[in-house]
Design a protein around this motif. Structure first.
Motif, PDB file in Angstrom:
ATOM      1  N   ILE A 106      57.091  17.200 -23.888  1.00 28.39           N
ATOM      2  CA  ILE A 106      57.748  18.224 -23.250  1.00 28.39           C
ATOM      3  C   ILE A 106      57.054  18.891 -22.346  1.00 28.39           C
TER       4      ILE A 106
ATOM      5  N   ASN B  41      46.673  23.418 -23.961  1.00 29.82           N
ATOM      6  CA  ASN B  41      46.287  23.608 -25.583  1.00 29.82           C
ATOM      7  C   ASN B  41      45.428  24.849 -25.800  1.00 29.82           C
TER       8      ASN B  41
ATOM      9  N   ASP C 243      59.030  26.566 -30.564  1.00 37.20           N
ATOM     10  CA  ASP C 243      59.188  25.457 -31.570  1.00 37.20           C
ATOM     11  C   ASP C 243      59.426  24.295 -31.079  1.00 37.20           C
ATOM     12  N   ASP C 244      60.011  24.279 -29.984  1.00 30.93           N
ATOM     13  CA  ASP C 244      60.452  22.846 -29.391  1.00 30.93           C
ATOM     14  C   ASP C 244      59.410  22.349 -28.432  1.00 30.93           C
ATOM     15  N   TRP C 245      58.365  22.828 -28.344  1.00 33.24           N
ATOM     16  CA  TRP C 245      57.351  22.585 -27.180  1.00 33.24           C
ATOM     17  C   TRP C 245      56.515  21.108 -28.087  1.00 33.24           C
ATOM     18  N   SER C 246      56.101  20.361 -27.303  1.00 33.90           N
ATOM     19  CA  SER C 246      55.341  19.371 -27.552  1.00 33.90           C
ATOM     20  C   SER C 246      54.598  18.874 -26.329  1.00 33.90           C
ATOM     21  N   GLU C 247      53.615  18.014 -26.468  1.00 34.23           N
ATOM     22  CA  GLU C 247      53.046  17.706 -24.978  1.00 34.23           C
ATOM     23  C   GLU C 247      53.842  16.745 -24.252  1.00 34.23           C
TER      24      GLU C 247
ATOM     25  N   ARG D  85      47.604  28.185 -25.564  1.00 35.29           N
ATOM     26  CA  ARG D  85      48.509  28.001 -26.766  1.00 35.29           C
ATOM     27  C   ARG D  85      47.713  28.744 -27.979  1.00 35.29           C
TER      28      ARG D  85
END
Length: 101
Positions: free
Chosen positions: A26, A47, A20-24, A50
């Motif tokens: 990151i 993406n 849940d810490d993931w972002s683009e 994922r």
């Protein structure tokens, strides 16, 4: 292990501890930490991987992933140089692929 730049927990190999810490953003930082400059194509691969993981609950094997993306495994190795699925998973906040050592 926590990296100061990201301020999110990573395991000993640099994979996110909490998906849940993931972002683009990151993903860009993780790739930069591996001396890789993120591209739009690579982010698209991340993406898609994922989305496949969300759908199937497993990291796709490289052959299946490549086929679904319309590229060859050689194309993926040309882009990533080594361990394409491992890097896609690492930068994408996914679990380490089972085939990776």
């Amino acid at each position: 292990m926590t990296t100061d730049v990201l301020n999110v927990p990573l395991d000993g190999e640099g994979f996110l501890v909490n998906r849940d810490d993931w972002s683009e953003a990151i993903a860009v930082q993780l790739a930069r930490g591996d001396d890789f400059e993120m591209t739009g194509q690579v982010m698209e691969f991340i993406n898609k991987a994922r989305a496949m993981y969300d759908e199937d609950g497993v990291v796709p094997p490289i052959r299946i992933f490549a086929k679904k993306q319309g590229v060859s495994t050689k194309d993926l190795y040309d882009i990533f140089k080594k361990g394409p699925m491992k890097l896609i998973c690492k930068w994408g906040g996914l679990p380490k692929p089972t085939g990776c050592v």
